[in-house]
Design an enzyme around this catalytic site. Structure first.
Site, PDB file in Angstrom:
ATOM      1  CG  ASP A 167      -1.960  -1.064   1.208  1.00  0.00           C
ATOM      2  OD1 ASP A 167      -2.525  -1.303   0.131  1.00  0.00           O
ATOM      3  OD2 ASP A 167      -2.218  -1.678   2.262  1.00  0.00           O
ATOM      4  CG  HIS A 209      -0.316  -3.935  -2.867  1.00  0.00           C
ATOM      5  ND1 HIS A 209      -0.261  -4.812  -1.810  1.00  0.00           N
ATOM      6  CD2 HIS A 209       0.526  -4.431  -3.817  1.00  0.00           C
ATOM      7  CE1 HIS A 209       0.573  -5.804  -2.107  1.00  0.00           C
ATOM      8  NE2 HIS A 209       1.067  -5.586  -3.304  1.00  0.00           N
ATOM      9  NE  ARG A 252      -6.308  -2.519  -1.301  1.00  0.00           N
ATOM     10  CZ  ARG A 252      -5.495  -3.569  -1.200  1.00  0.00           C
ATOM     11  NH1 ARG A 252      -5.910  -4.764  -1.571  1.00  0.00           N
ATOM     12  NH2 ARG A 252      -4.276  -3.430  -0.746  1.00  0.00           N
ATOM     13  CE  LYS A 256      -6.880  -3.832   2.406  1.00  0.00           C
ATOM     14  NZ  LYS A 256      -5.584  -4.537   2.442  1.00  0.00           N
TER      15      LYS A 256
END
Ligand SMILES: *[C@@H]1O[C@H](CO)[C@@H](O)[C@H](O)[C@H]1NC(C)=O
Length: 346
Positions: free
Chosen positions: A188, A209, A242, A244
């Site tokens: 990340d 990422h 992203r 999560k």
């Protein structure tokens, strides 16, 4: 009383040059600490914790570290009202390639973390960093910290076995800004596990990422609130942006904005929001205990590679999403969109 006060001011205004680790302890009494061309011995932290309020720390020349398999961190900086400044030409050269074995934090050689920030009302500006062994900046329990013009270059990790070389890991912190920085790594670029009032602006992320919130849930603090990711680029990365959240956990992700984000050559997913993380990977149906509310995604554009998906959503209990101006194309993998709040379209 007045003369005593003056004496204290004179003593505090001193400056200290530090060229080896032995000089560090005494230097901590100074208001300006200049670290120059230090080789930090193996297994020792460059310890700038508990600095006096108002201290300025300058990094100059090249800082290197001896080799040992240990947890680190290589550097810790802590205190209130602290300024960390990279002087022109500074390089913190971690020579992480000595530890790299493609396993990162998951095994193999034990790799020291790079930098622990324990800062309040402080700033970090202009550091040049090369080849961290594994995780980069750990921003934990910090408050009102401005980070700018960081150049974190782990490009060599792609061919030499770098892994889990996260750029910035933020947890349990508030009022954090990361701006005008460059991150080339293998994990990340930014990962926020918890925290409020976080701004990520004007940054370029390459090779890793992508820009991540999460995974959220299962920790002590499981709230991520008021995050703004703006005017940034994600290039040659697994994901673009992203979120999560952890399956079966409780917490909240709310008031999140991604605006003006340019994606280029994203391999897996351009935009990915998923609520079913378990043991570090997605597993089955998401649960609704960490609802994602108030998610604004605006003007996200660019390309995903053929084998990837442009947008992937699989969440439960989400509400109040506003998506506009999403022009992510190129990915041919078709994913079901599950759990999108009513009215959210792009
Ligand atoms: C959905 O989120 C709300 C909070 O916004 C929470 O009270 C509720 O329990 C959640 N529902 C489920 C099924 O987890």
């Amino acid at each position: 009383m007045i003369s005593l006060g003056l004496l204290v001011i004179v003593a505090a205004a001193s400056a200290a040059d530090v060229n080896n680790i032995e000089q560090l302890q005494a230097a901590k009494n100074s208001q300006l600490i200049t670290l120059r061309n230090i080789n930090v011995p193996a297994g020792v932290t460059l310890n700038l914790d508990k600095l006096k309020p108002g201290t300025v720390v300058e990094f100059a020349g090249e800082i290197t570290f001896g080799y040992k398999e240990w947890e680190g961190p290589l550097i810790i900086v802590g205190g209130k009202n602290i300024k960390v400044v990279g002087k022109p030409g500074n390089l913190i050269n971690c020579q992480g390639e000595r530890w790299w074995d493609q396993k990162g934090g998951n095994g193999g050689k034990k790799k020291p973390k790079f930098f622990a920030a324990r800062l309040t009302d402080s700033s970090i500006d202009g550091l040049n960093i090369k080849n961290i062994p594994a995780h980069g900046f750990s921003i934990n329990s910090c408050k009102n910290l401005a980070i700018s013009r960081i150049n974190l270059n782990v490009a060599e990790g792609h061919t030499k076995g770098g892994h889990n070389t996260d750029g910035f890991d933020v947890g349990n912190s508030e009022k954090i800004s990361i701006i005008n920085s460059f991150i080339h790594n293998q994990d990340d670029c930014l990962a926020i596990n918890s925290g409020t009032d976080i701004k990520f602006e004007g940054n370029t992320c390459i090779g890793g990422h992508g820009i991540s919130i999460g995974s959220v849930g299962g920790r002590k603090n499981n709230i991520v609130q008021n995050v703004r990711v703006v005017r940034s680029k994600v290039i040659d990365s697994d994901n673009g942006i992203r979120i999560k959240t952890v399956k079966g956990a409780t917490g909240a992700v709310k008031d999140i904005t991604f605006d003006d984000i340019e994606l280029k050559n994203i391999a897996k997913r351009g935009i990915v929001i998923q609520g079913n993380y378990l043991n570090k990977r997605p597993e089955g149906d998401p649960t609704g205990g960490v609802p994602i509310t108030g998610l604004t995604i605006n003007n996200v554009r660019g390309n995903v590679l053929k084998g990837g998906a442009n947008v992937y959503v699989w969440v439960a209990n989400a509400s109040n999403w506003k998506w506009n101006g999403i022009k992510v194309a190129g990915g041919q993998k078709v994913m079901e969109q599950k759990g999108l709040p009513q009215g959210c379209k792009w």
